[in-house]
Every structure is written in C-alpha cells, then in structure tokens.
Motif scaffolding. Structure first.
Motif, short mmCIF file in Angstrom:
data_model
loop_
_atom_site.label_atom_id
_atom_site.label_comp_id
_atom_site.label_asym_id
_atom_site.label_seq_id
_atom_site.Cartn_x
_atom_site.Cartn_y
_atom_site.Cartn_z
N VAL A 13 3.75 45.59 10.45
CA VAL A 13 3.18 45.94 9.15
C VAL A 13 2.74 44.64 8.48
CG1 VAL A 13 3.59 46.99 6.89
CG2 VAL A 13 4.64 47.97 8.94
N VAL A 14 1.53 44.65 7.92
CA VAL A 14 0.98 43.42 7.37
C VAL A 14 0.36 43.67 5.99
CG1 VAL A 14 -1.25 43.77 8.53
CG2 VAL A 14 -0.57 41.47 7.84
N ALA A 15 0.57 42.72 5.09
CA ALA A 15 -0.10 42.73 3.79
C ALA A 15 -1.38 41.91 3.94
CB ALA A 15 0.80 42.13 2.72
N LEU A 16 -2.53 42.57 3.85
CA LEU A 16 -3.80 41.89 4.01
C LEU A 16 -4.17 41.14 2.72
CD1 LEU A 16 -5.81 44.61 5.96
CD2 LEU A 16 -4.39 42.76 6.85
N ARG A 17 -5.26 40.39 2.79
CA ARG A 17 -5.66 39.54 1.68
C ARG A 17 -5.78 40.35 0.38
NH1 ARG A 17 -11.31 37.23 2.65
NH2 ARG A 17 -10.24 36.57 4.54
N PRO A 18 -5.13 39.89 -0.70
CA PRO A 18 -5.18 40.66 -1.95
C PRO A 18 -6.56 40.59 -2.60
CG PRO A 18 -4.01 38.60 -2.27
CD PRO A 18 -4.26 38.72 -0.80
N ALA A 19 -6.87 41.61 -3.37
CA ALA A 19 -8.09 41.63 -4.16
C ALA A 19 -7.92 40.75 -5.39
CB ALA A 19 -8.43 43.06 -4.58
N ARG A 20 -9.03 40.49 -6.05
CA ARG A 20 -8.95 39.77 -7.32
C ARG A 20 -8.31 40.64 -8.39
NH1 ARG A 20 -15.02 38.28 -8.34
NH2 ARG A 20 -14.17 37.36 -10.25
N VAL A 39 5.11 37.03 -16.62
CA VAL A 39 4.89 38.29 -15.92
C VAL A 39 4.51 37.99 -14.47
CG1 VAL A 39 3.53 40.41 -15.84
CG2 VAL A 39 4.07 39.36 -18.05
N PRO A 40 5.21 38.58 -13.49
CA PRO A 40 4.91 38.28 -12.09
C PRO A 40 3.56 38.85 -11.66
CG PRO A 40 6.52 40.05 -12.23
CD PRO A 40 6.33 39.52 -13.62
N PRO A 41 2.96 38.31 -10.59
CA PRO A 41 1.64 38.78 -10.15
C PRO A 41 1.71 40.18 -9.56
CG PRO A 41 2.57 37.25 -8.55
CD PRO A 41 3.48 37.24 -9.74
N GLU A 42 0.62 40.91 -9.69
CA GLU A 42 0.58 42.29 -9.19
C GLU A 42 -0.81 42.62 -8.67
OE1 GLU A 42 3.04 43.85 -8.34
OE2 GLU A 42 3.50 45.67 -9.46
N HIS A 43 -1.37 41.72 -7.85
CA HIS A 43 -2.67 41.99 -7.25
C HIS A 43 -2.58 43.19 -6.31
CE1 HIS A 43 -3.16 37.73 -8.41
NE2 HIS A 43 -4.43 38.06 -8.59
N VAL A 44 -3.67 43.96 -6.27
CA VAL A 44 -3.73 45.08 -5.32
C VAL A 44 -4.11 44.53 -3.96
CG1 VAL A 44 -6.14 45.60 -5.95
CG2 VAL A 44 -4.74 47.34 -4.86
N LEU A 45 -3.47 45.06 -2.92
CA LEU A 45 -3.74 44.60 -1.56
C LEU A 45 -3.62 45.76 -0.58
CD1 LEU A 45 -0.76 44.37 0.03
CD2 LEU A 45 -0.53 42.42 -1.49
N PRO A 46 -4.31 45.67 0.57
CA PRO A 46 -4.14 46.69 1.60
C PRO A 46 -2.86 46.43 2.41
CG PRO A 46 -6.27 45.55 1.75
CD PRO A 46 -5.36 44.71 0.91
N LEU A 47 -1.97 47.40 2.43
CA LEU A 47 -0.79 47.34 3.30
C LEU A 47 -1.13 48.14 4.54
CD1 LEU A 47 2.20 46.39 3.52
CD2 LEU A 47 2.83 48.69 2.73
N ALA A 48 -1.02 47.51 5.71
CA ALA A 48 -1.61 48.14 6.89
C ALA A 48 -0.73 48.03 8.12
CB ALA A 48 -2.97 47.48 7.20
N ASP A 49 -0.96 48.98 9.02
CA ASP A 49 -0.45 48.91 10.39
C ASP A 49 -1.22 47.78 11.08
OD1 ASP A 49 0.25 49.37 13.05
OD2 ASP A 49 -1.12 51.06 13.25
N ALA A 50 -0.52 46.74 11.50
CA ALA A 50 -1.18 45.56 12.04
C ALA A 50 -2.01 45.87 13.27
CB ALA A 50 -0.14 44.48 12.36
N ALA A 51 -1.54 46.78 14.12
CA ALA A 51 -2.26 47.11 15.34
C ALA A 51 -3.52 47.91 15.04
CB ALA A 51 -1.36 47.89 16.30
N GLY A 52 -3.47 48.75 14.01
CA GLY A 52 -4.61 49.61 13.71
C GLY A 52 -5.71 48.91 12.94
N ALA A 53 -5.34 47.93 12.11
CA ALA A 53 -6.32 47.24 11.28
C ALA A 53 -6.84 46.03 12.04
CB ALA A 53 -5.69 46.82 9.96
N GLY A 54 -7.93 46.21 12.76
CA GLY A 54 -8.52 45.13 13.55
C GLY A 54 -9.39 44.22 12.71
#
Length: 289
Positions: free
Chosen positions: A126-133, A227-242
């Motif tokens: 499971v991987v947290a991909l690059r966060p959005a702005r 206040v801690p950061p709370e950027h939105v990011l894609p949480l993904a199945d590492a094998a499925g997200a090529g």
C-alpha cells in the motif's frame, strides 16, 4: 499475475495491529480488488470533498486509458476507506495526510517528514502517492472587516486585536483543531470559547468549507504550524497503480488547490453530481478532452 501476496501481507498486518480495522462500507458491498488483476476499484468516504476527489481520480484515470471501476457504496470516514485499501477491498481512495497517519498502527499526528513517516506507517503493498496542493485541514479565519481593522494576515497578527478574542466554529471539535492553550503558547494570543448563540471572532473551519468564499473570510497564516498538514493524496494498491496511473494522478494533484477543491465541494453540496463537477473541472483545466 495477482495482487494476492501483497494483500495477504496487508491483511495479516491489519489483523495483528489494526484494532478497529473492521470498518466497512455503510451499506451494500464493494468489489474486491485483492483477488485478481483487474480494473482499479476507486472508493471514498461520504464527505463531499472525498466524493469529488474520487470522481476526479476516476475521470483522470479513464482519460489516461486506465481501466477503473467505482465501489458501490461509500465508507463512513476517511479512516474506513483507508483501511479498505489496506484490506484489498478497493484499490484507490482519497486520503488525508494526518488523518491517514492517525488511522495506522503507531502513527503519530505531528511528523516532521510526512512522506517518510507515511511510508513507514503503511503496510507492504500500500502506497501514499504524491499529495495534491489541496488541503482539507483545519484553518482559522476572520471576517474581512476584522482583518482590515487590525491588519490581520496571520495568526501572530491577532495580538493587535487587543482584547480577548472568542474562538469556535464548525471544525472546533476536529482532532486537529488547535486548542486555545496551543495558540496562546505559539502566538501569545488569549482566546475564550465563543458562546453557542454568538459568532466567534476567529472561526475554526475546514479549508474546503464553502462558507470561506461565500462570506469572503480571510484565512490566517499559521507560520508556527500549530495545525498539522492535511493534503489530499491518493492511497493506492502499489501493484495496481502503475506508472501511467501515478503520472496521471500526479498531474491532477499539481493543479488541484484548496481553493479549487472548495469550489468543487460547493458545487456538489449544491446538488451537482461529483461526476459532472469533476468532468467540467478537468476539461476547463485541460486535463481531459
């Protein structure tokens, strides 16, 4: 090729460490992504921000030629949709940095290096991909009139307001909302809790709350990062997200700001479907045809 080895590792970790990992979709069932190499299954929680971001993911990936499928029902909270990715029920979901970290075993809430901290907290596969702005975290805001009167641009400027200020608002009970004591320590400002019937001087809101734009509120900068950061990011199945999926989601995240997400959230709250709002926004930004 299947994703089962990765999902097996994640499920084992979930069983051993994630007390409360049993959160499921509110009703119905979702399509499992863990047993076959099929389309990316996109899920979300039921908040307007998450629903519109999931719709943006779906339209972006479809435009990039990636096979996708949407989960039938939303999850109750961002923590539940994140755990669904860990369990392999879905392949991809919007997540939010600090909330995601809090949902993982041993995750703290004030990391120094968020990317590294999340990488260590997430289970294998499971991987947290690059966060959005864009962020949907807590912000503190004041009316334009109060900001103009005291030249308020950031939280340190509140000392110019002199008398005790009241603090409250829709997000005051959020886990990441700063306490009056924390703000006093960081900025030397004394707050009192606003009475229920009154309007607070300083409003505690989500950064994507449409009321900020509707009322022309001024969001105050937080240089001490109370206040801690709370950027939105894609949480993904590492094998499925090529690579294709990651690049497409990265381009989306580079264009999606907090202001843009707030505007999209307002459209959804006003009755526009997430799919319609997402398609129009992506076309207007040249991200799809």
């Amino acid at each position: 090729m299947t994703r089962r080895p990765l999902r097996t590792a994640a499920l084992a970790l979930c069983s051993l460490l994630l007390a409360g990992c049993g959160g499921t979709a509110a009703t119905g069932t979702t399509v499992s992504s863990g047993d076959h190499q099929g389309p990316l299954v996109i899920g979300s929680d039921n908040a307007p921000e998450s629903r519109i971001v999931a719709a943006l993911y779906e339209a972006t990936l479809t435009g990039a030629g990636e096979p996708v499928q949407t989960a039938l029902t939303p999850y109750a909270t961002p923590a539940d949709s994140a755990r669904a990715v860990v369990r392999g029920e879905i392949s991809l979901a919007p997540a939010y940095e600090t909330a995601l970290l809090r949902a993982m075993p041993g995750g703290g809430t004030r990391p120094g290096d968020m990317a590294a901290t999340l990488s260590m907290a997430l289970p294998p596969g499971v991987v947290a991909l690059r966060p959005a702005r864009a962020e949907r975290g807590v912000v503190l805001a004041v009316t334009e009139e109060l900001a103009h009167r005291h030249a308020l641009r950031g939280l340190p400027d509140l000392r110019r307001a002199g008398a005790r200020l009241t603090l409250g608002g829709p997000a005051a009970g959020d886990p990441d909302a700063p306490s009056p004591a924390a703000l006093a320590k960081a900025y030397g400002v004394t707050f009192t809790t606003a009475p229920k019937a009154g309007t607070p001087d300083v409003l505690v809101l989500r950064g994507t709350d449409p009321v900020i734009a509707r009322r022309g509120l001024v969001v105050l900068a937080d240089p001490a990062a109370v206040v801690p950061p709370e950027h939105v990011l894609p949480l993904a199945d590492a094998a499925g997200a090529g690579r294709t999926a990651r690049d497409a989601l990265g381009r989306l995240g580079a264009r999606l700001t907090t202001t843009e997400l707030a505007a999209l959230t307002a459209r959804v709250e006003a009755g526009q479907s997430p799919a319609e709002a997402a398609a129009a926004w992506l076309r207007s930004h040249g991200l799809t045809t």
